[in-house]
Design a protein around this motif. Structure first.
Motif, mmCIF file in Angstrom:
data_model
loop_
_atom_site.group_PDB
_atom_site.id
_atom_site.type_symbol
_atom_site.label_atom_id
_atom_site.label_comp_id
_atom_site.label_asym_id
_atom_site.label_seq_id
_atom_site.Cartn_x
_atom_site.Cartn_y
_atom_site.Cartn_z
ATOM 1 N N ASP A 37 -6.692 0.923 3.090
ATOM 2 C CA ASP A 37 -5.440 1.056 2.351
ATOM 3 C C ASP A 37 -5.672 0.776 0.872
ATOM 4 O O ASP A 37 -6.736 0.309 0.485
ATOM 5 N N ASP A 38 -4.671 1.086 0.074
ATOM 6 C CA ASP A 38 -4.765 0.844 -1.373
ATOM 7 C C ASP A 38 -3.830 -0.283 -1.802
ATOM 8 O O ASP A 38 -3.338 -0.305 -2.922
ATOM 9 N N ALA A 50 0.835 -1.197 0.000
ATOM 10 C CA ALA A 50 0.000 0.000 0.000
ATOM 11 C C ALA A 50 0.871 1.249 0.000
ATOM 12 O O ALA A 50 1.901 1.307 0.663
ATOM 13 N N SER A 51 0.456 2.249 -0.755
ATOM 14 C CA SER A 51 1.148 3.536 -0.720
ATOM 15 C C SER A 51 0.390 4.525 0.152
ATOM 16 O O SER A 51 0.895 5.604 0.465
ATOM 17 N N SER A 52 -0.825 4.152 0.563
ATOM 18 C CA SER A 52 -1.637 5.004 1.420
ATOM 19 C C SER A 52 -2.395 4.128 2.414
ATOM 20 O O SER A 52 -3.033 3.148 2.035
ATOM 21 N N GLU A 104 -5.035 4.751 5.752
ATOM 22 C CA GLU A 104 -5.791 5.720 6.540
ATOM 23 C C GLU A 104 -6.429 5.015 7.727
ATOM 24 O O GLU A 104 -7.030 3.965 7.575
#
Length: 69
Positions: A47-48, A24-26, A28
């Motif tokens: 997450d992505d 994941a790069s993000s 939350e």
């Protein structure tokens, strides 16, 4: 049994690490308030990352709480 023994912080930590493991790069983390706005109803971790294939979903969640990270 393992899940019941994990603290809320350990559970959130595990979900965050799962996002990292899935590239994941993000990631939350949000607190969900109850309808009166007076207390916490839940915590959402989003997450992505690459996700979990449906075919192994059940097996994947059998090991919640096993991480040594």
């Amino acid at each position: 049994d393992k899940l019941a023994k994990a603290t809320a912080i350990q559970a959130i930590e595990e979900l965050i690490w799962n996002g990292f493991d899935a590239d994941a790069s993000s990631i939350e983390v949000s607190v969900v308030l109850d309808s009166a706005g007076m207390g916490v109803a839940g915590v959402r971790v989003k997450d992505d990352g690459s996700g979990i294939p449906y075919e192994i979903l059940d097996k994947t969640f059998e090991t919640i709480g096993d991480s040594l990270k």
